[in-house]
Design a protein around this motif. Sequence first.
Motif, short mmCIF file in Angstrom:
data_model
loop_
_atom_site.label_atom_id
_atom_site.label_comp_id
_atom_site.label_asym_id
_atom_site.label_seq_id
_atom_site.Cartn_x
_atom_site.Cartn_y
_atom_site.Cartn_z
N GLY A 99 -19.04 0.27 10.93
CA GLY A 99 -17.77 0.90 11.33
C GLY A 99 -17.00 0.44 12.70
O GLY A 99 -16.43 1.01 13.09
N ILE A 100 -17.00 -0.96 12.75
CA ILE A 100 -16.14 -1.47 13.66
C ILE A 100 -14.77 -1.42 13.59
O ILE A 100 -14.27 -1.27 12.15
N ALA A 101 -13.82 -1.76 14.43
CA ALA A 101 -12.45 -1.82 14.12
C ALA A 101 -12.07 -3.00 14.00
O ALA A 101 -10.86 -3.44 13.65
N GLY A 102 -12.86 -4.19 14.52
CA GLY A 102 -12.22 -5.65 14.58
C GLY A 102 -13.55 -6.50 15.03
O GLY A 102 -14.43 -6.00 15.45
N TYR A 103 -13.35 -7.68 14.45
CA TYR A 103 -14.26 -8.69 14.98
C TYR A 103 -13.63 -9.90 15.24
O TYR A 103 -12.72 -10.77 14.48
N VAL A 104 -13.73 -10.41 16.59
CA VAL A 104 -12.84 -11.63 17.07
C VAL A 104 -13.76 -12.53 17.66
O VAL A 104 -14.79 -12.11 18.47
N ILE A 105 -13.63 -13.90 17.18
CA ILE A 105 -14.71 -14.76 17.63
C ILE A 105 -13.87 -15.47 18.97
O ILE A 105 -12.85 -15.84 19.20
N LYS A 106 -14.82 -15.44 20.02
CA LYS A 106 -14.28 -15.90 21.31
C LYS A 106 -14.15 -17.41 21.44
O LYS A 106 -14.93 -18.20 20.93
N PRO A 107 -12.78 -18.02 21.40
CA PRO A 107 -12.30 -19.26 21.26
C PRO A 107 -13.10 -19.88 22.68
O PRO A 107 -13.23 -19.41 23.87
N LEU A 108 -13.08 -21.18 22.54
CA LEU A 108 -13.79 -22.02 23.79
C LEU A 108 -12.69 -22.32 24.63
O LEU A 108 -12.85 -22.12 26.13
N LYS A 109 -11.51 -22.52 24.43
CA LYS A 109 -10.48 -22.85 25.35
C LYS A 109 -9.73 -21.36 25.74
O LYS A 109 -9.45 -20.65 25.33
N TYR A 110 -9.48 -21.52 27.19
CA TYR A 110 -9.16 -20.22 27.80
C TYR A 110 -7.85 -19.84 27.24
O TYR A 110 -7.57 -18.50 27.21
N GLU A 111 -6.79 -20.92 27.03
CA GLU A 111 -5.48 -20.24 26.74
C GLU A 111 -5.65 -19.65 25.11
O GLU A 111 -4.93 -18.76 24.85
N ASP A 112 -6.56 -20.36 24.31
CA ASP A 112 -6.83 -19.55 23.02
C ASP A 112 -7.43 -18.15 23.34
O ASP A 112 -7.00 -17.08 22.38
N TYR A 113 -8.33 -18.11 24.12
CA TYR A 113 -8.97 -16.69 24.50
C TYR A 113 -7.76 -15.87 24.84
O TYR A 113 -7.95 -14.71 24.23
N GLU A 114 -6.96 -16.12 25.93
CA GLU A 114 -6.05 -15.16 26.32
C GLU A 114 -5.18 -14.89 25.05
O GLU A 114 -4.83 -13.69 24.96
N ASP A 115 -4.62 -15.77 24.35
CA ASP A 115 -3.90 -15.55 23.11
C ASP A 115 -4.41 -14.22 22.39
O ASP A 115 -3.56 -13.50 21.89
N LYS A 116 -5.69 -14.63 22.02
CA LYS A 116 -6.31 -13.62 20.96
C LYS A 116 -6.33 -12.32 21.78
O LYS A 116 -6.20 -11.28 21.00
N LEU A 117 -6.93 -12.18 22.87
CA LEU A 117 -6.99 -10.92 23.78
C LEU A 117 -5.75 -10.16 23.80
O LEU A 117 -5.84 -9.10 23.82
N ILE A 118 -4.57 -10.91 24.10
CA ILE A 118 -3.29 -10.26 24.29
C ILE A 118 -3.04 -9.60 23.10
O ILE A 118 -2.49 -8.30 22.88
N LYS A 119 -3.28 -10.44 21.88
CA LYS A 119 -2.84 -9.49 20.76
C LYS A 119 -3.63 -8.65 20.41
O LYS A 119 -3.25 -7.48 19.75
N VAL A 120 -5.03 -8.55 20.60
CA VAL A 120 -5.82 -7.27 20.36
C VAL A 120 -5.39 -6.01 21.30
O VAL A 120 -5.20 -5.15 20.68
N ILE A 121 -5.17 -6.31 22.46
CA ILE A 121 -4.73 -5.46 23.70
C ILE A 121 -3.47 -4.75 22.90
O ILE A 121 -3.22 -3.52 23.16
N SER A 122 -2.53 -5.69 22.89
CA SER A 122 -1.17 -5.13 22.44
C SER A 122 -1.25 -4.31 20.94
O SER A 122 -0.43 -3.43 21.03
N TYR A 123 -2.02 -4.61 20.24
CA TYR A 123 -2.28 -3.76 18.85
C TYR A 123 -2.73 -2.43 19.21
O TYR A 123 -2.17 -1.58 18.70
#
Length: 132
Positions: A99-123
């Motif tokens: 029953g999770i709400a989402g599954y996000v793979i942590k990227p290796l590059k910080y810039e990609d991590y930041e991009d993904k996490l900003i999208k998750v938090i914004s949603y």
Amino acid sequence: MKILFIEDDAIETMKLTRTLSKLEEKHTLIQANNGEEALKILNETNLPDIILLDLNMPRMNGIEFLQILKKDPLLKYLPTVILTTSENRTDLLECYKTGIAGYVIKPLKYEDYEDKLIKVISYWQVNELVKG
């Protein structure tokens, strides 16, 4: 938003803290090093708006934590997003089945991590959340 971050790696915590600091909205971050610590926090404080959960942790892994969380009548509605390096399909399926709400793979590059996490938090900022 109040975010419970369940992660045993200090570098991952620093990455999330750094990412959150770049957002206009200020968020409260509560950190737990494992599932046992997170359950204690959930039972002792006001509930978070969202949980970001790593799978690979000592003592109680993310899936074990999820199974306990989703059986609790009060806690089971907390949106829980997996934030992990695991690309294991079995983990993915087990998490969604639980029953999770989402599954996000942590990227290796910080810039990609930041991009993904900003999208998750914004949603989750615009999503209607269950208030405890």
